[in-house]
Design a protein around this motif. Structure first.
Motif, PDB file in Angstrom:
ATOM      1  N   UNK A 426       0.837  -1.200   0.000  1.00 43.34           N
ATOM      2  CA  UNK A 426       0.000   0.000   0.000  1.00 43.34           C
ATOM      3  C   UNK A 426       0.872   1.249   0.000  1.00 43.34           C
ATOM      4  N   UNK A 427       1.884   1.266   0.864  1.00 45.14           N
ATOM      5  CA  UNK A 427       2.773   2.428   0.930  1.00 45.14           C
ATOM      6  C   UNK A 427       3.503   2.647  -0.397  1.00 45.14           C
ATOM      7  N   UNK A 428       3.940   1.565  -1.013  1.00 45.93           N
ATOM      8  CA  UNK A 428       4.642   1.699  -2.290  1.00 45.93           C
ATOM      9  C   UNK A 428       3.709   2.163  -3.404  1.00 45.93           C
ATOM     10  N   UNK A 447       7.040   5.866   1.076  1.00 41.61           N
ATOM     11  CA  UNK A 447       7.544   4.605   0.525  1.00 41.61           C
ATOM     12  C   UNK A 447       8.121   3.701   1.608  1.00 41.61           C
ATOM     13  N   UNK A 448       8.023   2.391   1.369  1.00 33.67           N
ATOM     14  CA  UNK A 448       8.518   1.412   2.343  1.00 33.67           C
ATOM     15  C   UNK A 448       9.878   0.847   1.953  1.00 33.67           C
ATOM     16  N   UNK A 449      10.524   1.445   0.953  1.00 29.57           N
ATOM     17  CA  UNK A 449      11.795   0.927   0.457  1.00 29.57           C
ATOM     18  C   UNK A 449      12.899   1.968   0.600  1.00 29.57           C
ATOM     19  N   UNK A 484      12.624   6.210   9.737  1.00 30.07           N
ATOM     20  CA  UNK A 484      11.473   5.299   9.795  1.00 30.07           C
ATOM     21  C   UNK A 484      11.853   3.913   9.263  1.00 30.07           C
ATOM     22  N   UNK A 485      12.754   3.887   8.291  1.00 29.59           N
ATOM     23  CA  UNK A 485      13.189   2.628   7.693  1.00 29.59           C
ATOM     24  C   UNK A 485      14.461   2.088   8.338  1.00 29.59           C
ATOM     25  N   UNK A 486      14.816   2.644   9.507  1.00 24.73           N
ATOM     26  CA  UNK A 486      15.959   2.173  10.300  1.00 24.73           C
ATOM     27  C   UNK A 486      17.309   2.350   9.598  1.00 24.73           C
TER      28      UNK A 486
END
Length: 587
Positions: A426-428, A447-449, A484-486
């Motif tokens: 969903x985020x992508x 984005x999740x990437x 957020x993505x560490x």
């Protein structure tokens, strides 16, 4: 005997009480329908004994108490016991039945008192029941106390381990159940018992420990004894006094299915259907339908639906399973829609799951209108959306680039649904929609990437070349997204690259790093470095601002040409002159 005047002693009455009590036995078929009628007959016998002045003996008291316990009539049981306790000795089976009755009414304190009385008999045959009942009574220490006595008095078998582990799981002590299984049971030298493994796997799943459950079931199916067909093992269950319980079979099928061992699960299901070892319910047919599709494909599953599932068994669970099979692909869209219409006709659309399945399929196909129609129907049926529904709808909006509708819906759902969690896809999808519309910073933030963050950031920098290093909103977005993505290292590098500009430093960017460091242990050094770095960036920003002001002021214009060259010129002299001027102005 009444007509002949032979009812002068308690013995005949006891025999009839015993008969009525046995008809109300928990394990009999009659128990399913209740025992109120037989209990009333027991009360009439007691009344007749009183009218004939026949004194109750200890046998009568125990039999009556067990009858009251069998129907969980606690009030009658306590009142009767209070009247005869002084003149009667309770039997072991009576204390256990009374304890069970107390537990059914959630009276754990009274149950434990009765179990203590049961312990006084020191009967090894009662220890398994005591283990189970103490597990229901809520005291781990009592369970292990009985377990220690059990091991001292008799040989421990699989059934005992199963009872112990079941009690520990009932007490929500998964760690000790695991310890008993892997340390005591596996080293006890007993024949492998799949029931105990299934029980522990079910306990893992209830705790959300799916990986452990899967590993245990895979290990179970790899054991040498199970190289033979699992049906042979099932047939052995009934031997040596073991009883095949419906819950045992269903738990085994579920655990095998959840660990993707569909062939083994289907073997168990086939054996269960063929041997008619239990009363079949629609859920059993639904499970079998799912397993046949997994093993042999959709065509065979459809044949099973048409030829082997009775019409009276085709309830919600069967149709919901069928809908799941049809909503996996666009190729079966028409069948999915037809099944959904049937479920509407039969009144099976009172739950969220069928709507989610259809919305999920429509969202993959970008069918916005159909999804919105389903949401409207949900609202009419007072069915609230969940996180799955929201994710699907957001992907639909993203697919058709309906940015305004997407943002409005997400904002509304954030307030309504607690702990709303967006799925990765969903985020992508949302990020892709933002990128299409040129909203690069929003794309970066959603984005999740990590790879996509850097790609989008590079694209953003190409389009915003002027004053890029001082673009506080851009750096704020990219630092926030990387954290957020560490990707802490990447966020730190972006922060070092950023140069504040203007009259005030935007402390939001360093604050993001500071907040992250505060969440971690032993990161005071990093936090201090950020503070020092922030001071340095602020001094440089102030220096540039003052220098720019001085360069344009009348002070510099009034200087002799030689001094002006020193302060404003290029090279080492200009740099030193600027530092001296800055020190003079602020010092």
């Amino acid at each position: 005997m009444r007509e002949l005047g032979l009812l002068l002693k308690p013995s005949p009455y006891n025999s009839m009480i015993s008969l009525y009590g046995s008809l109300g036995n928990r394990d009999s078929t009659f128990w399913l329908y209740g025992t109120t009628g037989n209990r009333d007959k027991v009360d009439k016998i007691l009344q007749e004994m009183n009218e004939n002045n026949v004194e109750l003996d200890s046998v009568t008291v125990n039999k009556v108490l067990r009858v009251y316990a069998s129907v969980s009539d606690i009030e009658a049981m306590d009142k009767f016991l209070a009247g005869f306790e002084a003149n009667a000795t309770l039997e072991l089976c009576t204390t256990l039945d009374m304890a069970r009755a107390y537990l059914e009414k959630k009276l754990k304190g009274k149950a434990r008192e009765m179990l203590r009385k049961a312990e006084e008999f020191k009967d090894p045959e009662s220890y398994e029941k005591l283990l189970r009942l103490y597990g229901e009574a809520g005291k781990v220490k009592d369970v292990f106390r009985i377990w220690d006595i059990y091991k001292e008095t008799r040989k421990v078998d699989n059934r005992a381990f199963r009872t112990l582990i079941g009690s520990l799981l009932n007490l929500d002590d998964i760690n000790r159940a695991e310890e008993i299984y892997y340390k005591e049971l596996e080293s006890a030298g007993l024949e492998f018992d799949v029931l105990t493994a299934t029980m522990l796997a079910s306990g893992y799943r209830e705790k959300g420990m799916v990986d452990k459950a899967d590993k245990l079931m895979y290990k179970t199916m790899r054991i040498r004894e199970l190289d033979i067909p699992i049906t042979l093992m099932l047939e052995d269950w009934g031997k040596n006094g073991n009883q095949v319980k419906p819950s045992d079979l269903r738990d085994l099928i579920k655990n095998l299915t959840d660990s993707n061992q569909f062939s083994k699960a289907l073997e168990v299901s086939t054996w269960m259907f063929k041997n008619k070892v239990l009363t079949l319910f629609p859920e059993d047919y639904a499970t079998r339908l799912h397993l046949i599709e997994k093993k042999f494909g959709l065509v065979e599953a459809e044949k099973f639906l048409k030829t082997s599932i009775p019409e009276n068994m085709k309830n919600y669970s069967v149709y919901a399973t069928l809908l799941t099979l049809y909503t996996r692909s666009e190729a079966t869209l028409k069948k999915a829609e037809s099944t959904f219409v049937k479920m509407r006709y039969f009144g099976f659309l009172s739950k969220l799951s069928p709507f989610n399945k259809m919305i999920s399929l429509y969202s993959e196909l970008g069918r916005r209108i159909q999804v919105e129609n389903l949401l409207k129907e949900m609202k009419e049926n007072n069915i609230e959306p969940d996180s799955v529904t929201i994710n699907n709808l957001l992907r639909v909006y993203a697919c058709v680039s309906a940015i305004e509708s997407m943002e409005k819906y997400k904002s509304e759902r954030d307030d309504e649904v607690k702990n709303l969690k967006l799925e990765v896809k969903t985020m992508n999808a949302i990020a892709e929609a933002y990128e299409k519309e040129g909203l690069m910073l929003k794309a970066i933030e959603i984005t999740a990437s990590k790879k996509e963050v850097y790609r989008l950031w590079n694209e953003y920098k190409k389009d915003n070349k002027e004053k890029m290093r001082s673009n506080k909103e851009g750096y704020l977005s990219v630092v926030r997204s990387l954290l957020r993505l560490d990707d802490v290292k990447g966020a730190e590098e972006m922060y070092e690259e950023w140069e504040p500009e203007g009259l005030e430093v935007d402390y939001r960017i360093p604050s993001l790093l500071m907040s992250r460091y505060c969440e971690e242990v032993d990161n005071e050094v990093k936090a201090e470095k950020v503070v020092e770095s922030c001071r340095r960036k602020r001094r440089m920003m102030e220096f540039r601002e003052i220098f720019n002001c001085v360069a344009a002021s009348s002070i510099v214009l009034a200087l002799p040409p030689a001094l002006t060259w020193i302060f404003l010129g290029e090279g080492i002299w200009g740099w030193l002159g600027s530092l001296l001027l800055f020190g003079w102005l602020v010092g």
